[in-house]
Design an enzyme around this catalytic site. Structure first.
Site, PDB file in Angstrom:
ATOM      1  N   LEU A 161      -9.975  -3.249   5.261  1.00 56.69           N
ATOM      2  CA  LEU A 161      -9.130  -2.758   4.166  1.00 56.69           C
ATOM      3  C   LEU A 161      -7.893  -2.004   4.676  1.00 56.69           C
ATOM      4  CD1 LEU A 161      -9.055  -2.467   1.004  1.00 56.69           C
ATOM      5  CD2 LEU A 161     -10.026  -0.171   1.371  1.00 56.69           C
ATOM      6  N   HIS A 166       0.850  -1.199   0.000  1.00 59.09           N
ATOM      7  CA  HIS A 166       0.000   0.000   0.000  1.00 59.09           C
ATOM      8  C   HIS A 166       0.878   1.238   0.000  1.00 59.09           C
ATOM      9  CE1 HIS A 166      -3.575   2.415   0.771  1.00 59.09           C
ATOM     10  NE2 HIS A 166      -2.838   3.092   1.652  1.00 59.09           N
TER      11      HIS A 166
HETATM   12  C1  GRF Z   1       1.446   0.921  -6.343  1.00 59.67           C
HETATM   13  O1  GRF Z   1       1.763   2.203  -5.839  1.00 59.67           O
HETATM   14  C2  GRF Z   1       0.821   0.112  -5.237  1.00 59.67           C
HETATM   15  O2  GRF Z   1       1.272   0.452  -3.942  1.00 59.67           O
HETATM   16  C3  GRF Z   1      -0.605   0.479  -5.373  1.00 59.67           C
HETATM   17  O3  GRF Z   1      -0.847   0.560  -6.754  1.00 59.67           O
HETATM   18  C4  GRF Z   1       0.350   0.961  -7.381  1.00 59.67           C
HETATM   19  C5  GRF Z   1       0.502  -0.055  -8.482  1.00 59.67           C
HETATM   20  O4  GRF Z   1       1.655  -0.099  -9.078  1.00 59.67           O
HETATM   21  N1  GRF Z   1      -1.502  -0.467  -4.739  1.00 59.67           N
HETATM   22  P1  GRF Z   1       2.102  -1.305 -10.058  1.00 59.67           P
HETATM   23  O5  GRF Z   1       0.895  -1.784 -10.813  1.00 59.67           O
HETATM   24  O6  GRF Z   1       2.694  -2.383  -9.202  1.00 59.67           O
HETATM   25  O7  GRF Z   1       3.110  -0.645 -10.943  1.00 59.67           O
END
Ligand code: GRF
Length: 199
Positions: A152, A117
């Site tokens: 969540l 996250h």
């Molecule tokens: C990342 O910042 C992750 O923390 C969040 O969505 C973004 C997705 O990045 N949940 P990716 O698809 O892994 O490039």
């Protein structure tokens, strides 16, 4: 073999970092583990093409397909579960997977499902974390790897990374700084969990 299933919705840069770490650090030899499936709820997720090029198994369960189903979430998740359980995974990793999962789904993978996250939990659960950190005047931001529980973005924290919020930052510049740290801490946290599984 400890199979690992990774769920993505978009570009999949975290999934890529996990795959590259698994090869660089030889998780197969070290932990008897491999990333055996990349699963997406979006057929157009950029990460799928990369995963296929790497010779990884991929699958798509398009959540939009279930909109008219009697229980859209449960029907969607039933098909997700069918793909995931075919790999009997030791770990299920959410990597930019942007669907909220039901408590039933979370319970099925309790203790073996992790998420990354883009905030320093418990601050800024949910969406738009970077803009909210900037708007709140935070001097630092970051990312968190946590175990997934029914609430969540609230599960036990396994790893965190901190970055400065710089003058002139906008959500994009801050997101890029945080993302590079995500690519470092997620593989580290997974390797640590695999090490524990081996004990
Ligand atoms: C990342 O910042 C992750 O923390 C969040 O969505 C973004 C997705 O990045 N949940 P990716 O698809 O892994 O490039």
């Amino acid at each position: 073999m400890n199979n690992i299933v990774v769920l993505i919705s978009g570009g999949g840069s975290n999934m890529r970092a996990l795959v590259e770490a698994s090869r660089r650090e030889d998780w197969a030899a070290r932990y008897g583990a491999r990333i055996s499936l990349v699963l997406s709820n979006r057929p157009d997720a950029g990460g799928l093409a990369w995963a296929r090029e790497q010779g990884l198994a991929t699958a798509v369960v398009d959540h939009r397909f279930y909109a008219q189903a009697p229980q859209p979430r449960e029907s969607f998740e039933a098909d997700l579960i069918r793909h995931i359980d075919a790999h009997a995974p030791a770990l299920v990793l959410l990597a930019g997977f942007m669907r909220i999962l039901t408590p039933g789904f979370v319970a099925r993978y309790a203790g073996r499902m992790l998420n990354i996250h883009p905030s320093l939990l418990p601050a800024f659960t949910g969406l738009h974390t970077h803009q909210r950190a900037i708007d709140a005047g935070c001097r630092y931001a970051g990312a968190t790897v946590h175990e997934v529980t029914a609430e969540l973005d609230h599960g036990p924290i396994l790893a965190q990374a901190v970055v400065p919020v710089l003058p002139g930052d906008d959500a994009d510049t801050l997101a890029a700084r945080v993302l590079s740290q995500e690519h470092r801490i997620y593989p580290q946290a997974v390797a640590e969990r695999l090490r524990q599984l081996g004990n």
